[in-house]
Scaffold this active site. Structure first.
Site, mmCIF file in Angstrom:
data_model
loop_
_atom_site.group_PDB
_atom_site.id
_atom_site.type_symbol
_atom_site.label_atom_id
_atom_site.label_comp_id
_atom_site.label_asym_id
_atom_site.label_seq_id
_atom_site.Cartn_x
_atom_site.Cartn_y
_atom_site.Cartn_z
ATOM 1 N N SER A 15 42.168 101.017 10.711
ATOM 2 C CA SER A 15 42.932 100.510 11.860
ATOM 3 C C SER A 15 44.210 101.286 12.153
ATOM 4 C CB SER A 15 43.274 99.019 11.679
ATOM 5 O OG SER A 15 42.082 98.247 11.601
ATOM 6 N N CYS A 36 32.185 103.444 10.822
ATOM 7 C CA CYS A 36 32.074 102.587 11.996
ATOM 8 C C CYS A 36 33.102 101.458 11.905
ATOM 9 C CB CYS A 36 30.662 102.023 12.128
ATOM 10 S SG CYS A 36 30.228 100.787 10.892
ATOM 11 N N ALA A 82 38.704 106.033 8.360
ATOM 12 C CA ALA A 82 38.183 104.713 8.012
ATOM 13 C C ALA A 82 37.872 103.888 9.261
ATOM 14 C CB ALA A 82 39.175 103.995 7.112
ATOM 15 N N HIS A 83 37.391 102.670 9.015
ATOM 16 C CA HIS A 83 36.940 101.804 10.114
ATOM 17 C C HIS A 83 38.085 101.445 11.066
ATOM 18 C CE1 HIS A 83 38.734 98.272 8.122
ATOM 19 N NE2 HIS A 83 38.246 98.791 7.008
ATOM 20 N N ASN A 84 37.753 101.445 12.346
ATOM 21 C CA ASN A 84 38.664 101.068 13.429
ATOM 22 C C ASN A 84 39.854 102.009 13.612
ATOM 23 O OD1 ASN A 84 37.461 98.143 12.528
ATOM 24 N ND2 ASN A 84 37.864 98.249 14.734
#
Length: 346
Positions: free
Chosen positions: A261, A220, A241-243
């Site tokens: 990201s 998330c 991974a996140h974002n």
């Protein structure tokens, strides 16, 4: 399984001409279609069948001009063949199982809702305030956390874990053991050399027709959403991974890892064991070959990337400069050899 023409059109980003409330229960070839079925027209040589077919609805190009009156409703899309292929993909997944109804023991919170035609396998769990659409299939031992939304026709296979606030579109597939929406790998270094966890309060969004492979993990977002675009396919054992943001109709093969990201464009291909650094952007239609690493932004569309070697950073940088000049150096060597050969002649 049955869907209205309007529901199908929304999934395909199409527009309806005709009665959008009709229910569709099968797919067929245009020359064989009957009432209640959906078909498509992408090849001009079959256009004559459009005016004869008994299908309830036909997927056609937005630019198609009708020569005669027709009895079927139309769904107009940019690419009829691609749109029909998407429906075939889901139909094959759903009909292969044939599962419907509720097996016991299973649990669904009273505050949650699920549409008709669904399946809930034994030992499956659905938390509070979830909204699941028509013909959603939840296989045994799958976990659906609180406030999860799952669109019509999506399939959650055995042992998959869907964490709180995840949004899954229509006709998606999450395969066995996949984990969607777990906390991202976020830790802040402290003055004493330790690390402190950064709360991850965002979510994951899977758009329509996304496929997530077995044992893949999608974190998330710290804030906002980790997002996978419409029609993209993620293989087994992939880590996002996140974002991370994945564009539309991108494919990522097994054992690839995408750091936080990173942004990957539309229609990209990442082969097996590709690594991508955080905050890096990949342009549309980029192909990254197996075991390659992407450590900087790729702005030009359509490139094919290859290569990854890890050794001392400064040495690597100097080597990369020389490597990029190899074609030029080769030409210089050839010119020197030619000049030497000329001077040595008697």
């Amino acid at each position: 399984m049955e869907f209205t023409i309007q529901q199908i059109a929304e999934v395909l980003n199409g527009s309806v001409e005709g009665d959008a409330t009709q229910r569709i229960s099968s797919l067929a070839k245009i020359e064989e279609a009957q009432a209640g079925s959906l078909t498509f027209l992408s090849n001009a040589k079959y256009e004559a069948f459009l005016y004869e077919t008994k299908a309830s609805v036909v997927i056609v190009a937005r630019t198609l001009e009708l020569r005669h009156a027709i009895n079927s409703a139309l769904i107009r899309v940019d690419d009829p063949y691609s749109a029909f292929s998407q429906l075939l993909e889901f139909y094959a997944q759903a009909t292969r199982t044939g599962k419907r109804g509720v097996e016991q023991p299973s649990f669904m919170a009273e505050t949650s809702e699920i549409g008709p035609g669904h399946y809930r396998g034994a030992f499956s769990y659905i938390g509070e305030n979830c909204k699941l659409g028509e013909n959603v299939l939840i296989f045994p031992q799958a976990y659906i956390g609180d406030r999860v939304t799952i669109g019509a026709g999506s399939i959650i296979h055995a042992g998959a874990r869907i964490y709180a606030d995840t949004v899954i579109g229509q006709f998606c597939v999450v395969k066995a053991g996949a984990v969607v929406g777990t906390d991202g790998f976020g830790f802040a270094p402290q003055p004493d050399g330790s690390y402190k966890a950064i709360p991850q309060i965002g979510n994951v969004v899977l758009e329509d027709f996304v496929s997530i492979g077995a044992n893949a993990t999608i974190d998330c977002a710290t804030l906002g959403s980790t997002r996978i675009g419409r029609g993209s396919k993620i293989d087994n054992l992939v880590q996002l991974a996140h974002n991370v943001e994945i564009g539309q109709h991108t494919v990522i093969a097994s054992q690839s890892g995408i750091a936080g990201s990173a942004k990957i464009g539309d229609h990209c291909v990442l082969a097996g064991q590709v690594g991508m650094a955080g905050h890096v952007t990949l342009a549309n239609r980029t192909t990254v070959t197996a075991q390659s690493g992407v450590g900087k932004n790729v702005k030009q569309e359509g490139l094919i990337l290859q290569g990854s070697t890890a050794f001392d950073f400064k040495q690597n940088q100097r080597a990369q400069i020389v490597f990029r000049r190899l074609p030029e150096l080769e030409h210089r060597v050839e010119r020197l050899e030619k000049a030497k050969s000329t001077t040595e002649k008697p």
